[in-house]
Design an enzyme around this catalytic site. Structure first.
Site, PDB file in Angstrom:
ATOM      1  N   CYS A   9     -28.272 -43.841 -19.242  1.00 58.73           N
ATOM      2  CA  CYS A   9     -27.006 -43.915 -18.515  1.00 58.73           C
ATOM      3  C   CYS A   9     -25.897 -43.609 -19.516  1.00 58.73           C
ATOM      4  O   CYS A   9     -26.165 -43.083 -20.595  1.00 58.73           O
ATOM      5  CB  CYS A   9     -26.820 -45.260 -17.809  1.00 58.73           C
ATOM      6  SG  CYS A   9     -26.614 -46.691 -18.901  1.00 58.73           S
ATOM      7  N   ARG A  15     -27.145 -49.903 -16.448  1.00 56.80           N
ATOM      8  CA  ARG A  15     -28.251 -49.339 -15.682  1.00 56.80           C
ATOM      9  C   ARG A  15     -29.506 -49.055 -16.497  1.00 56.80           C
ATOM     10  O   ARG A  15     -30.603 -49.459 -16.110  1.00 56.80           O
ATOM     11  CB  ARG A  15     -27.788 -48.056 -14.972  1.00 56.80           C
ATOM     12  CG  ARG A  15     -26.694 -48.311 -13.959  1.00 56.80           C
ATOM     13  CD  ARG A  15     -26.084 -47.021 -13.459  1.00 56.80           C
ATOM     14  NE  ARG A  15     -25.283 -46.394 -14.519  1.00 56.80           N
ATOM     15  CZ  ARG A  15     -24.715 -45.201 -14.417  1.00 56.80           C
ATOM     16  NH1 ARG A  15     -24.877 -44.487 -13.315  1.00 56.80           N
ATOM     17  NH2 ARG A  15     -23.986 -44.712 -15.399  1.00 56.80           N
ATOM     18  N   ASP A 126     -22.731 -46.404 -11.170  1.00 55.59           N
ATOM     19  CA  ASP A 126     -22.362 -47.217 -12.315  1.00 55.59           C
ATOM     20  C   ASP A 126     -21.663 -48.488 -11.830  1.00 55.59           C
ATOM     21  O   ASP A 126     -20.594 -48.407 -11.226  1.00 55.59           O
ATOM     22  CB  ASP A 126     -21.431 -46.426 -13.234  1.00 55.59           C
ATOM     23  CG  ASP A 126     -21.194 -47.119 -14.566  1.00 55.59           C
ATOM     24  OD1 ASP A 126     -21.510 -48.320 -14.692  1.00 55.59           O
ATOM     25  OD2 ASP A 126     -20.676 -46.453 -15.478  1.00 55.59           O
TER      26      ASP A 126
END
Length: 163
Positions: A9, A15, A126
């Protein structure tokens, strides 16, 4: 021959460490920890050396995943050589990986959600600037995609064992 999977990420604090923790536990429970290696990284070095975001840790912990020992790092050139699959959380990170990776590694780059079966989203949003519900949704997506990815890892392990 091992299967090496890297989750990516932006900052490697939400994440991708959640995905690393979830998938590592699934691999362990499936008895594949000898043949599947898991890691995570970020496309940026904003948080290098930091633990995962407290909200990510809390959300993961509520579902039985301990990601507190993970530390953020930026993806390295060697990762494109060392990993068999490099799985981005969203289109922006996939595009950055495509720019960073040598052409010979482009076949390794994919979106993690490609392996999901219960959720329609192509990407994992996100959650950093959102609320707790965003982290819950992210973990739902990650668990779904990691279940599908585990099936791929099992097939690879079976093929290697049979060879």
């Amino acid at each position: 021959m091992n299967t090496r999977i890297l989750f990516v990420c932006m900052g490697n604090i939400c994440r991708s460490p959640m995905a690393e923790g979830v998938f590592q536990q699934m691999v362990r429970q499936a008895g594949l920890d000898e043949v599947v290696q898991v890691g995570s990284a970020g496309t940026h070095a904003f948080h290098a050396g930091e633990a995962p975001d407290k909200r990510a840790q809390a959300t993961a912990s509520k579902r039985g995943y301990d990601i507190s020992g993970l530390r953020a790092r930026r993806i390295k050139d060697k990762d494109f050589e060392d990993y068999d699959m490099i799985l981005a959380m969203d289109w922006d990170n996939l595009a950055l990986l495509q720019q960073m990776a040598p052409k010979s590694a482009h076949h390794k780059l994919q979106l993690l959600m490609r392996f999901a079966s219960d959720h329609e989203s192509a990407t994992i949003p996100d959650p950093y600037y959102g609320n707790q519900q965003g982290f819950e949704q992210v973990l739902d997506y990650i668990e779904d995609a990691c279940n599908g990815l585990l099936e791929v890892a099992k097939r690879r392990a079976t093929q290697v064992a049979a060879a």
